[in-house]
Scaffold this motif. Structure first.
Motif, PDB file in Angstrom:
ATOM      1  N   ASP A  47     -10.692 -14.110  10.819  1.00 48.76           N
ATOM      2  CA  ASP A  47      -9.432 -14.537  10.193  1.00 48.76           C
ATOM      3  C   ASP A  47      -9.473 -16.034   9.868  1.00 48.76           C
ATOM      4  O   ASP A  47      -8.949 -16.481   8.845  1.00 48.76           O
ATOM      5  CB  ASP A  47      -8.275 -14.264  11.171  1.00 48.76           C
ATOM      6  N   HIS A  82      -0.602 -10.516  17.146  1.00 47.05           N
ATOM      7  CA  HIS A  82      -1.403 -11.456  16.342  1.00 47.05           C
ATOM      8  C   HIS A  82      -0.416 -12.318  15.553  1.00 47.05           C
ATOM      9  O   HIS A  82       0.257 -11.808  14.661  1.00 47.05           O
ATOM     10  CB  HIS A  82      -2.295 -10.596  15.440  1.00 47.05           C
ATOM     11  N   HIS A 129       0.570 -15.837  13.357  1.00 49.17           N
ATOM     12  CA  HIS A 129       0.230 -17.058  12.612  1.00 49.17           C
ATOM     13  C   HIS A 129       1.352 -18.065  12.865  1.00 49.17           C
ATOM     14  O   HIS A 129       2.510 -17.682  13.083  1.00 49.17           O
ATOM     15  CB  HIS A 129       0.076 -16.745  11.122  1.00 49.17           C
ATOM     16  N   ASN A 170      -3.868 -19.008  12.513  1.00 44.62           N
ATOM     17  CA  ASN A 170      -3.472 -18.314  13.744  1.00 44.62           C
ATOM     18  C   ASN A 170      -3.052 -19.353  14.781  1.00 44.62           C
ATOM     19  O   ASN A 170      -3.425 -20.514  14.691  1.00 44.62           O
ATOM     20  CB  ASN A 170      -4.676 -17.562  14.333  1.00 44.62           C
TER      21      ASN A 170
END
Ligand code: ZN
Length: 301
Positions: A15, A206, A208, A248
Motif C-alpha cells: 500500500d 486498515h 488511512h 496509512n
C-alpha cells in the motif's frame, strides 16, 4: 476492556510503495521487507498482482516474491483484485492472498476496472483455486467506511461484500478505510453489527490518516475487540485511484500507542524508526510518521 494480544500487518511494501512514482529497485524492496522481518513484524503484505500498467511500481511482483527469504515465522501475503491476479499469485508461490473488493461501484470500477458483481462472481472460483494450491485466501473490503466518489457507505453495501466473502470461505476479513473517512463512532457501530452477524470471522482494520483520526479509529476497534491492524512504516502511501488520500497510519506510531496501552506487539520500535528514516532518505521527502520526528529531536536516528 482491551484485547490482550494484538497483531500488526505491515502493508508498507504494498500500500505504501504503490504511490511512489519513481521505480524502486526490486532488491531495495526485498531488503525493506527483510528489515521489517528483523524488526519483528510477523505479517507483511509484500506486493500486488495487479495490472502493471495501472500500478507500475509493483510490476516486479513475481520477482519480489521469488527473492523473499523464506521464514516460517512470518506470514507473507500479496493483494489481488481478480482471477488473473490470483493466477499470477498462485504461480509466484506466495502462501497467502488477499482479495480486495470495493464496497461501492464507482471505486470498484476505478480501482479494478470491474463492477462489484463481476468480482464477486469470480470470487468462489478464486477461492477454489487457492484452496487447491494450498494458499490461504482472505478478504479485504475497500472504502468500507466511506467513499470519495459515492459518500456514505450503507451497512447493506458492506454486508453484500462481507457475506459473499464469508460464503466463499474467507475467515479473515479486513475492513479498509481506503480514503481515510472513518470516525470512531462509525467504527464501533460497524464492528458491533458485523461481530454479531458473523461470529466466525476474524476482523482486521486498515486506516488511512487523511483526517488525523487513524489512531483514534484503531482505539475504537480495540474497544470492540479487534486484534489485527494494518499500517505502513513511516506512514507511507495513499491510493493512486483516490484523490487526496493520505498514507496509512504509521506502523511505529501504532506500535508506540499499543505499547503505551500495555499491549505487546513483539515489534522493535527502535529498528522500525530506523527503517522509516532510511525510507525518507530513499524517497527524498518527509514522511508523516510522528515518532520519526521525535527521535530526530532526541538524536537517535
Ligand atoms: Zn490502504
Amino acid at each position: 476492556m482491551l484485547p490482550v494480544k494484538v497483531w500488526i500487518r505491515e502493508v508498507g511494501p504494498r500500500d505504501g510503495l504503490q504511490m511512489e512514482k519513481k521505480f524502486i529497485p526490486t532488491e531495495r524492496k526485498v531488503s525493506l521487507i527483510g528489515s521489517l522481518v528483523e524488526a519483528g513484524l510477523k505479517k507483511i503484505e509484500v506486493t500486488s498482482f495487479v495490472n502493471p500498467k495501472a500500478v507500475a511500481q509493483l510490476k516486479d511482483a513475481e520477482e519480489v516474491v521469488r527473492l523473499l527469504k523464506a521464514n516460517d515465522q512470518v506470514e507473507f501475503s500479496a493483494l489481488v483484485l481478480n482471477k488473473r491476479g490470483m493466477e499470477r499469485a498462485v504461480a509466484s508461490g506466495i502462501p497467502e492472498v488477499v482479495l480486495v473488493v470495493s464496497a461501492t461501484e464507482t471505486h470498484s470500477l476505478r480501482n479494478g476496472g470491474r463492477s462489484i458483481s463481476q468480482v464477486l462472481q469470480e470470487m468462489s472460483r478464486m477461492a477454489r483455486l487457492g484452496a487447491k494450491e494450498g494458499i490461504r485466501l482472505r478478504g479485504a473490503v475497500a472504502v468500507a467506511f466511506g467513499c470519495p466518489f459515492e459518500g456514505e457507505v450503507p451497512v447493506a453495501a458492506l454486508e453484500r461484500v462481507v457475506g459473499a466473502m464469508s460464503e466463499s470461505g474467507s475467515r479473515q476479513i479486513t475492513l479498509a478505510d481506503t480514503a481515510g473517512l472513518a470516525s470512531p463512532v462509525q467504527v464501533r457501530r460497524v464492528l458491533q453489527f458485523f461481530r454479531d452477524q458473523y461470529r466466525d470471522i476474524a476482523w482486521g482494520l486498515h486506516f488511512h490518516d487523511t483526517r488525523g483520526l487513524a489512531l483514534v479509529n484503531v482505539y475504537a476497534g480495540l474497544e470492540e475487540g479487534v486484534t489485527l491492524f494494518e499500517s505502513s512504516v513511516g506512514g507511507l502511501g495513499g491510493c493512486p485511484f483516490i484523490p487526496n488520500a493520505a498514507g496509512n497510519v504509521a506502523t511505529e506510531d501504532l506500535v508506540n500507542m499499543l505499547a503505551m496501552l500495555g499491549l505487546e506487539t513483539g515489534v522493535d520500535l527502535e529498528k522500525l524508526v530506523k527503517i522509516a528514516g532510511e525510507l525518507e532518505s530513499l524517497l527524498g521527502r518527509t514522511l508523516p510518521s510522528r515518532l520519526l520526528r521525535l527521535s530526530e529531536q532526541a538524536g537517535c536516528v
